[in-house]
Design a protein around this motif. Structure first.
Motif, mmCIF file in Angstrom:
data_model
loop_
_atom_site.group_PDB
_atom_site.id
_atom_site.type_symbol
_atom_site.label_atom_id
_atom_site.label_comp_id
_atom_site.label_asym_id
_atom_site.label_seq_id
_atom_site.Cartn_x
_atom_site.Cartn_y
_atom_site.Cartn_z
ATOM 1 N N ARG A 135 -37.100 -28.870 4.802
ATOM 2 C CA ARG A 135 -37.571 -29.028 6.183
ATOM 3 C C ARG A 135 -38.207 -30.401 6.399
ATOM 4 N N THR A 136 -38.735 -30.990 5.334
ATOM 5 C CA THR A 136 -39.345 -32.317 5.467
ATOM 6 C C THR A 136 -38.299 -33.375 5.798
ATOM 7 N N PHE A 137 -37.019 -33.137 5.503
ATOM 8 C CA PHE A 137 -35.954 -34.078 5.827
ATOM 9 C C PHE A 137 -35.455 -33.915 7.256
ATOM 10 N N GLY A 138 -35.922 -32.891 7.947
ATOM 11 C CA GLY A 138 -35.507 -32.680 9.333
ATOM 12 C C GLY A 138 -34.191 -31.936 9.468
ATOM 13 N N LEU A 139 -33.746 -31.266 8.414
ATOM 14 C CA LEU A 139 -32.494 -30.502 8.489
ATOM 15 C C LEU A 139 -32.695 -29.250 9.334
ATOM 16 N N PRO A 140 -31.648 -28.799 10.030
ATOM 17 C CA PRO A 140 -31.775 -27.540 10.767
ATOM 18 C C PRO A 140 -31.910 -26.362 9.798
ATOM 19 N N ASP A 141 -32.517 -25.288 10.273
ATOM 20 C CA ASP A 141 -32.777 -24.133 9.415
ATOM 21 C C ASP A 141 -31.489 -23.511 8.870
ATOM 22 N N VAL A 142 -30.412 -23.511 9.657
ATOM 23 C CA VAL A 142 -29.148 -22.924 9.193
ATOM 24 C C VAL A 142 -28.577 -23.744 8.038
ATOM 25 N N ALA A 143 -28.693 -25.081 8.114
ATOM 26 C CA ALA A 143 -28.221 -25.930 7.013
ATOM 27 C C ALA A 143 -29.058 -25.704 5.760
ATOM 28 N N ILE A 144 -30.348 -25.507 5.951
ATOM 29 C CA ILE A 144 -31.230 -25.232 4.804
ATOM 30 C C ILE A 144 -30.820 -23.919 4.138
ATOM 31 N N LEU A 145 -30.493 -22.917 4.940
ATOM 32 C CA LEU A 145 -30.043 -21.643 4.368
ATOM 33 C C LEU A 145 -28.755 -21.823 3.590
ATOM 34 N N GLY A 146 -27.827 -22.634 4.110
ATOM 35 C CA GLY A 146 -26.579 -22.894 3.390
ATOM 36 C C GLY A 146 -26.830 -23.570 2.056
ATOM 37 N N ILE A 147 -27.750 -24.531 2.032
ATOM 38 C CA ILE A 147 -28.071 -25.230 0.780
ATOM 39 C C ILE A 147 -28.718 -24.281 -0.212
ATOM 40 N N ILE A 148 -29.648 -23.470 0.260
ATOM 41 C CA ILE A 148 -30.342 -22.543 -0.640
ATOM 42 C C ILE A 148 -29.372 -21.512 -1.214
ATOM 43 N N SER A 149 -28.474 -21.003 -0.374
ATOM 44 C CA SER A 149 -27.546 -19.981 -0.879
ATOM 45 C C SER A 149 -26.494 -20.582 -1.801
ATOM 46 N N ALA A 150 -26.296 -21.898 -1.762
ATOM 47 C CA ALA A 150 -25.361 -22.549 -2.683
ATOM 48 C C ALA A 150 -25.981 -22.824 -4.042
ATOM 49 N N MET A 151 -27.297 -22.766 -4.132
ATOM 50 C CA MET A 151 -27.977 -23.035 -5.405
ATOM 51 C C MET A 151 -27.825 -21.850 -6.347
ATOM 52 N N PRO A 152 -27.489 -22.111 -7.607
ATOM 53 C CA PRO A 152 -27.278 -20.995 -8.548
ATOM 54 C C PRO A 152 -28.549 -20.188 -8.836
ATOM 55 N N VAL A 153 -29.704 -20.789 -8.719
ATOM 56 C CA VAL A 153 -30.944 -20.091 -9.061
ATOM 57 C C VAL A 153 -31.310 -19.070 -7.987
ATOM 58 N N VAL A 154 -31.154 -19.449 -6.724
ATOM 59 C CA VAL A 154 -31.646 -18.610 -5.638
ATOM 60 C C VAL A 154 -30.537 -17.757 -5.039
ATOM 61 N N GLU A 155 -29.425 -18.375 -4.655
ATOM 62 C CA GLU A 155 -28.259 -17.728 -4.048
ATOM 63 C C GLU A 155 -28.640 -16.828 -2.876
ATOM 64 N N LEU A 156 -27.837 -15.802 -2.637
ATOM 65 C CA LEU A 156 -28.054 -14.911 -1.489
ATOM 66 C C LEU A 156 -29.327 -14.088 -1.630
ATOM 67 N N ARG A 157 -29.666 -13.750 -2.870
ATOM 68 C CA ARG A 157 -30.858 -12.911 -3.076
ATOM 69 C C ARG A 157 -32.127 -13.583 -2.591
ATOM 70 N N GLY A 158 -32.141 -14.898 -2.597
ATOM 71 C CA GLY A 158 -33.310 -15.608 -2.112
ATOM 72 C C GLY A 158 -33.127 -16.198 -0.734
ATOM 73 N N ALA A 159 -31.875 -16.519 -0.365
ATOM 74 C CA ALA A 159 -31.637 -17.187 0.917
ATOM 75 C C ALA A 159 -31.828 -16.242 2.102
ATOM 76 N N ILE A 160 -31.399 -15.001 1.963
ATOM 77 C CA ILE A 160 -31.539 -14.056 3.083
ATOM 78 C C ILE A 160 -33.012 -13.796 3.398
ATOM 79 N N PRO A 161 -33.860 -13.490 2.416
ATOM 80 C CA PRO A 161 -35.291 -13.335 2.748
ATOM 81 C C PRO A 161 -35.914 -14.612 3.318
ATOM 82 N N VAL A 162 -35.449 -15.783 2.849
ATOM 83 C CA VAL A 162 -35.989 -17.037 3.375
ATOM 84 C C VAL A 162 -35.596 -17.202 4.843
ATOM 85 N N GLY A 163 -34.356 -16.826 5.177
ATOM 86 C CA GLY A 163 -33.923 -16.914 6.569
ATOM 87 C C GLY A 163 -34.747 -16.013 7.472
ATOM 88 N N ILE A 164 -35.049 -14.811 6.993
ATOM 89 C CA ILE A 164 -35.904 -13.905 7.753
ATOM 90 C C ILE A 164 -37.318 -14.480 7.846
#
Length: 140
Positions: free
Chosen positions: A77-106
């Motif tokens: 968020r410090t880079f000014g990315l939109p929240d949807v793009a941040i969710l895409g980046i987080i869900s692409a990361m092997p550590v967090v993936e969907l299990r972490g990205a969905i709660p973050v989006g909520i």
């Protein structure tokens, strides 16, 4: 004479046993008193300390503890990315993936109808370059 010596030996043995028992009883009494004092002290002091800690916890402001996905989202968020793009980046990361990205989006306050497609697409994005890399002849 022998009987007198045996009798005196028996008396000294019994008196030594009696002295040993008395000494053991004194030690046992001291230990019992020390235990009673310790038990009394802990039962009278511990509840007061627990009550004081509870009062401090009630007065102190609650601290929010963030998990890994939330920390990553705050970083992007410090880079000014939109929240949807941040969710895409987080869900692409092997550590967090969907299990972490969905709660973050909520947690970000996005509706579930936006969170789920963004996370699933973000999770699928790394597959395309990986497939091309696996078909590359140089890597084989």
């Amino acid at each position: 004479m022998m009987s007198e010596q045996n009798a005196s030996v028996d008396v000294t043995k019994s008196s030594k046993r009696l002295l040993t028992r008395k000494a053991a009883f004194k030690v046992l009494k001291k230990a019992a008193v020390a235990f009673a004092v310790l038990a009394f002290a802990t039962t009278t002091v511990a509840p007061q300390a627990a009550m004081a800690a509870k009062k401090v916890a009630e007065v102190a402001a609650p601290i929010e503890h963030l998990h890994v996905g939330q920390k990553v989202a705050n970083y992007f968020r410090t880079f000014g990315l939109p929240d949807v793009a941040i969710l895409g980046i987080i869900s692409a990361m092997p550590v967090v993936e969907l299990r972490g990205a969905i709660p973050v989006g909520i947690w970000m306050g996005l509706p579930l109808t936006t969170v789920l497609p963004a996370c699933v697409l973000g999770n699928m994005v790394p597959i395309i370059p990986l497939l091309f890399l696996l078909k590359n002849e140089r890597l084989k």
